[in-house]
Design a protein around this motif. Structure first.
Motif, PDB file in Angstrom:
ATOM      1  N   ALA A   1       0.814  -1.225   0.000  1.00  0.00           N
ATOM      2  CA  ALA A   1       0.000   0.000   0.000  1.00  0.00           C
ATOM      3  C   ALA A   1       0.843   1.267   0.000  1.00  0.00           C
ATOM      4  CB  ALA A   1      -0.920  -0.011   1.218  1.00  0.00           C
ATOM      5  N   GLY A   2       2.164   1.135   0.000  1.00  0.00           N
ATOM      6  CA  GLY A   2       3.029   2.313   0.047  1.00  0.00           C
ATOM      7  C   GLY A   2       3.003   2.999   1.391  1.00  0.00           C
ATOM      8  N   GLU A   3       2.780   2.219   2.466  1.00  0.00           N
ATOM      9  CA  GLU A   3       2.625   2.795   3.801  1.00  0.00           C
ATOM     10  C   GLU A   3       3.830   2.532   4.697  1.00  0.00           C
ATOM     11  OE1 GLU A   3      -1.106   1.213   5.129  1.00  0.00           O
ATOM     12  OE2 GLU A   3      -2.268   2.757   4.062  1.00  0.00           O
ATOM     13  N   VAL A   4       4.997   2.380   4.069  1.00  0.00           N
ATOM     14  CA  VAL A   4       6.268   2.349   4.789  1.00  0.00           C
ATOM     15  C   VAL A   4       7.164   3.360   4.084  1.00  0.00           C
ATOM     16  CG1 VAL A   4       8.221   0.969   5.578  1.00  0.00           C
ATOM     17  CG2 VAL A   4       5.961  -0.093   5.329  1.00  0.00           C
ATOM     18  N   VAL A   5       7.477   4.462   4.769  1.00  0.00           N
ATOM     19  CA  VAL A   5       8.167   5.567   4.100  1.00  0.00           C
ATOM     20  C   VAL A   5       9.257   6.151   4.995  1.00  0.00           C
ATOM     21  CG1 VAL A   5       6.048   6.167   2.839  1.00  0.00           C
ATOM     22  CG2 VAL A   5       6.609   7.380   4.954  1.00  0.00           C
ATOM     23  N   LEU A   6      10.163   6.896   4.362  1.00  0.00           N
ATOM     24  CA  LEU A   6      11.143   7.687   5.077  1.00  0.00           C
ATOM     25  C   LEU A   6      10.573   9.069   5.353  1.00  0.00           C
ATOM     26  CD1 LEU A   6      14.406   6.801   3.100  1.00  0.00           C
ATOM     27  CD2 LEU A   6      13.669   5.875   5.304  1.00  0.00           C
ATOM     28  N   ARG A   7      11.277   9.846   6.166  1.00  0.00           N
ATOM     29  CA  ARG A   7      10.803  11.174   6.524  1.00  0.00           C
ATOM     30  C   ARG A   7      10.616  12.072   5.296  1.00  0.00           C
ATOM     31  NH1 ARG A   7       9.972  14.167  10.926  1.00  0.00           N
ATOM     32  NH2 ARG A   7      10.166  16.418  10.754  1.00  0.00           N
ATOM     33  N   ASP A   8      11.440  11.868   4.260  1.00  0.00           N
ATOM     34  CA  ASP A   8      11.300  12.701   3.058  1.00  0.00           C
ATOM     35  C   ASP A   8      10.231  12.172   2.116  1.00  0.00           C
ATOM     36  OD1 ASP A   8      12.441  10.467   1.932  1.00  0.00           O
ATOM     37  OD2 ASP A   8      14.257  11.467   1.217  1.00  0.00           O
ATOM     38  N   THR A   9       9.400  11.251   2.595  1.00  0.00           N
ATOM     39  CA  THR A   9       8.265  10.633   1.888  1.00  0.00           C
ATOM     40  C   THR A   9       8.689   9.570   0.879  1.00  0.00           C
ATOM     41  OG1 THR A   9       8.016  12.238   0.084  1.00  0.00           O
ATOM     42  CG2 THR A   9       6.892  12.753   2.161  1.00  0.00           C
ATOM     43  N   THR A  10       9.965   9.218   0.824  1.00  0.00           N
ATOM     44  CA  THR A  10      10.387   8.117  -0.042  1.00  0.00           C
ATOM     45  C   THR A  10       9.676   6.832   0.374  1.00  0.00           C
ATOM     46  OG1 THR A  10      12.579   9.070  -0.409  1.00  0.00           O
ATOM     47  CG2 THR A  10      12.341   6.695  -0.785  1.00  0.00           C
ATOM     48  N   VAL A  11       8.998   6.196  -0.577  1.00  0.00           N
ATOM     49  CA  VAL A  11       8.296   4.943  -0.300  1.00  0.00           C
ATOM     50  C   VAL A  11       9.303   3.797  -0.342  1.00  0.00           C
ATOM     51  CG1 VAL A  11       6.489   3.361  -1.073  1.00  0.00           C
ATOM     52  CG2 VAL A  11       6.144   5.840  -1.245  1.00  0.00           C
ATOM     53  N   LEU A  12       9.319   2.984   0.699  1.00  0.00           N
ATOM     54  CA  LEU A  12      10.276   1.895   0.805  1.00  0.00           C
ATOM     55  C   LEU A  12       9.710   0.587   0.268  1.00  0.00           C
ATOM     56  CD1 LEU A  12      11.651   2.597   4.408  1.00  0.00           C
ATOM     57  CD2 LEU A  12      12.738   3.167   2.217  1.00  0.00           C
ATOM     58  N   ARG A  13      10.576  -0.198  -0.328  1.00  0.00           N
ATOM     59  CA  ARG A  13      10.263  -1.568  -0.723  1.00  0.00           C
ATOM     60  C   ARG A  13      10.809  -2.510   0.351  1.00  0.00           C
ATOM     61  NH1 ARG A  13      13.106   0.403  -4.946  1.00  0.00           N
ATOM     62  NH2 ARG A  13      14.749  -1.135  -4.471  1.00  0.00           N
ATOM     63  N   PRO A  14      10.344  -3.733   0.376  1.00  0.00           N
ATOM     64  CA  PRO A  14      10.883  -4.668   1.373  1.00  0.00           C
ATOM     65  C   PRO A  14      12.396  -4.820   1.298  1.00  0.00           C
ATOM     66  CG  PRO A  14       8.893  -5.561   0.413  1.00  0.00           C
ATOM     67  CD  PRO A  14       9.216  -4.328  -0.374  1.00  0.00           C
ATOM     68  N   ASP A  15      12.975  -4.711   0.088  1.00  0.00           N
ATOM     69  CA  ASP A  15      14.412  -4.901  -0.062  1.00  0.00           C
ATOM     70  C   ASP A  15      15.198  -3.602  -0.029  1.00  0.00           C
ATOM     71  OD1 ASP A  15      13.582  -3.879  -2.462  1.00  0.00           O
ATOM     72  OD2 ASP A  15      14.546  -5.403  -3.722  1.00  0.00           O
ATOM     73  N   SER A  16      14.558  -2.473   0.291  1.00  0.00           N
ATOM     74  CA  SER A  16      15.269  -1.189   0.372  1.00  0.00           C
ATOM     75  C   SER A  16      16.303  -1.258   1.496  1.00  0.00           C
ATOM     76  CB  SER A  16      14.294  -0.046   0.645  1.00  0.00           C
ATOM     77  OG  SER A  16      13.380   0.120  -0.417  1.00  0.00           O
ATOM     78  N   ILE A  17      17.535  -0.856   1.206  1.00  0.00           N
ATOM     79  CA  ILE A  17      18.608  -0.859   2.199  1.00  0.00           C
ATOM     80  C   ILE A  17      18.605   0.478   2.928  1.00  0.00           C
ATOM     81  CG2 ILE A  17      21.085  -1.115   2.590  1.00  0.00           C
ATOM     82  CD1 ILE A  17      19.620  -3.648   1.673  1.00  0.00           C
ATOM     83  N   LEU A  18      18.636   0.416   4.246  1.00  0.00           N
ATOM     84  CA  LEU A  18      18.481   1.606   5.071  1.00  0.00           C
ATOM     85  C   LEU A  18      19.814   2.041   5.664  1.00  0.00           C
ATOM     86  CD1 LEU A  18      15.302   0.425   7.009  1.00  0.00           C
ATOM     87  CD2 LEU A  18      15.371   1.985   5.050  1.00  0.00           C
ATOM     88  N   PRO A  19      20.050   3.356   5.692  1.00  0.00           N
ATOM     89  CA  PRO A  19      21.251   3.859   6.361  1.00  0.00           C
ATOM     90  C   PRO A  19      21.038   3.900   7.873  1.00  0.00           C
ATOM     91  CG  PRO A  19      19.983   5.691   5.519  1.00  0.00           C
ATOM     92  CD  PRO A  19      19.270   4.437   5.065  1.00  0.00           C
ATOM     93  N   GLN A  20      22.107   4.068   8.611  1.00  0.00           N
ATOM     94  CA  GLN A  20      21.987   4.241  10.061  1.00  0.00           C
ATOM     95  C   GLN A  20      21.291   5.558  10.369  1.00  0.00           C
ATOM     96  OE1 GLN A  20      25.710   4.214  12.148  1.00  0.00           O
ATOM     97  NE2 GLN A  20      24.781   4.310  14.180  1.00  0.00           N
ATOM     98  N   GLY A  21      20.422   5.540  11.382  1.00  0.00           N
ATOM     99  CA  GLY A  21      19.756   6.758  11.817  1.00  0.00           C
ATOM    100  C   GLY A  21      18.607   7.205  10.940  1.00  0.00           C
ATOM    101  N   ALA A  22      18.138   6.339  10.052  1.00  0.00           N
ATOM    102  CA  ALA A  22      17.002   6.699   9.192  1.00  0.00           C
ATOM    103  C   ALA A  22      15.696   6.608   9.983  1.00  0.00           C
ATOM    104  CB  ALA A  22      16.943   5.775   7.984  1.00  0.00           C
ATOM    105  N   ASP A  23      14.817   7.587   9.796  1.00  0.00           N
ATOM    106  CA  ASP A  23      13.489   7.560  10.404  1.00  0.00           C
ATOM    107  C   ASP A  23      12.524   6.882   9.452  1.00  0.00           C
ATOM    108  OD1 ASP A  23      14.191   8.844  12.764  1.00  0.00           O
ATOM    109  OD2 ASP A  23      13.833  10.839  11.947  1.00  0.00           O
ATOM    110  N   VAL A  24      11.962   5.771   9.901  1.00  0.00           N
ATOM    111  CA  VAL A  24      11.017   4.997   9.100  1.00  0.00           C
ATOM    112  C   VAL A  24       9.637   5.137   9.725  1.00  0.00           C
ATOM    113  CG1 VAL A  24      10.418   2.703   8.236  1.00  0.00           C
ATOM    114  CG2 VAL A  24      12.828   3.373   8.435  1.00  0.00           C
ATOM    115  N   TYR A  25       8.638   5.444   8.903  1.00  0.00           N
ATOM    116  CA  TYR A  25       7.270   5.645   9.370  1.00  0.00           C
ATOM    117  C   TYR A  25       6.375   4.538   8.827  1.00  0.00           C
ATOM    118  CZ  TYR A  25       8.635  10.409  10.712  1.00  0.00           C
ATOM    119  OH  TYR A  25       9.253  11.494  11.294  1.00  0.00           O
TER     120      TYR A  25
END
Length: 326
Positions: free
Chosen positions: A64-88
């Protein structure tokens, strides 16, 4: 306002409020995690997790596109995250026992909504109390997701609670309460004791996060309360309280004005004065949470709020109509 400045705003949310509830924010502890593994770990370790919050529910969030970063980037299950990223994302709260009381509206205009909060209903979502909170319930019943409390009442305390209806006016009312420019009057029921009122109570109070009781100790006073007066209850009122709490000594109605806002301040001051509030499950003895009975409230209520409106300059004076025998 530029896009980057909007994202820096303290109250910015990259996902909208849904079903009255703000999105949850979690921060990645290390670099290199993919979004699925990170959120799966977060959800699996939540203390108050819905039994249906499983892999299928997590997949539905990503779809549903309901996992995003603070800048509204929509995450995929395989998206690699940096340290200190805010995930909503949206949490699925565990089932809660409905609070069996209504939330009467005392006053409403285009800027504020004043209600009479019942006992057993927290002001804001916290810990295991998420959906059964005044903020979420009122957002759902009014359809206004911008409702936000200008101050808070303890979950077990009933009475007058003020919400702002628009983001543009929120700061003015929250500042009013933070600056202690609101006169609050409470009523409590406790064993009758002969006080020569008014009485000033000054104490040094502390409360450690995670601990149920606050403490009274040595140090400069940081909690100040005025006991305005005490009135004995009549026989009919006393009988009504005894029908809920069992036999009681002579009871009195205590009228209190706190001048500071320490957690459990009035409950601690009443306990310190030798008259713990009737129905208090924490002072002097902590009762287990599983023993809670919503038919047996604590008898402390915010009965009056007085202030000068920060927008109109008008004198405001709101009164509770709720009986302490809710």
């Amino acid at each position: 306002m530029g896009r980057s400045l909007i994202h820096m705003r303290k109250d910015f949310r990259p996902l909208p409020i849904k079903d009255g509830l703000n999105p949850t924010r979690v921060r990645t502890p290390v670099a290199g995690l993919n979004a699925w593994d990170f959120l799966d770990g977060v959800i699996s370790t939540q203390r108050h997790r819905h039994p249906s919050d499983d892999a299928a529910a997590l997949h539905a969030r990503f779809a549903a596109g309901e996992v995003v970063l603070r800048d509204t980037t929509v995450l995929r299950p395989d998206s690699i995250l940096p340290q200190g990223a805010d995930v909503y994302f949206y949490r699925m709260p565990a089932p809660e026992t409905p609070v069996p009381y209504d939330i009467p509206v005392v006053f409403e205009d285009e800027d504020i909504l004043v209600v009479d909060k019942p006992p057993f209903m927290a002001t804001m979502p916290r810990a295991r109390h998420i959906m059964q909170t005044a903020t979420v319930q009122l957002r759902r019943s009014t359809g206004n997701n911008e409702l936000s409390p200008a101050h808070r009442l303890d979950r077990l305390t009933s009475g007058i609670l003020l919400f702002t209806k628009r983001r543009e006016v929120r700061g003015a009312y929250q500042t009013l309460f933070a600056a202690r420019q609101v006169q609050k009057t409470y009523e409590a029921i406790a064993a009758l004791s002969p006080f020569s009122t008014p009485v000033q109570w000054h104490s040094h109070m502390t409360k450690t996060p995670g601990e149920i009781q606050g403490r009274l100790g040595e140090g400069p006073p940081n909690a100040h309360t005025t006991l305005l007066d005490v009135a004995p209850l009549g026989s009919e009122e006393t009988a009504a309280y005894e029908s809920v709490h069992g036999p009681q000594p002579p009871l009195g109605r205590y009228r209190l004005q706190p001048h500071t806002g320490k957690t459990h301040q009035l409950r601690l001051h009443m306990w310190e004065a030798g008259v713990p509030i009737l129905g208090d499950p924490v002072y002097p003895v902590i009762f287990p949470a599983e023993a809670e009975d919503m038919n047996v409230p604590m008898h402390l209520s915010s009965v009056r709020l007085e202030f000068i409106d920060p927008l109109s300059g008008k004198a405001r004076d709101f009164h509770s109509r709720r009986k302490l025998m809710a």
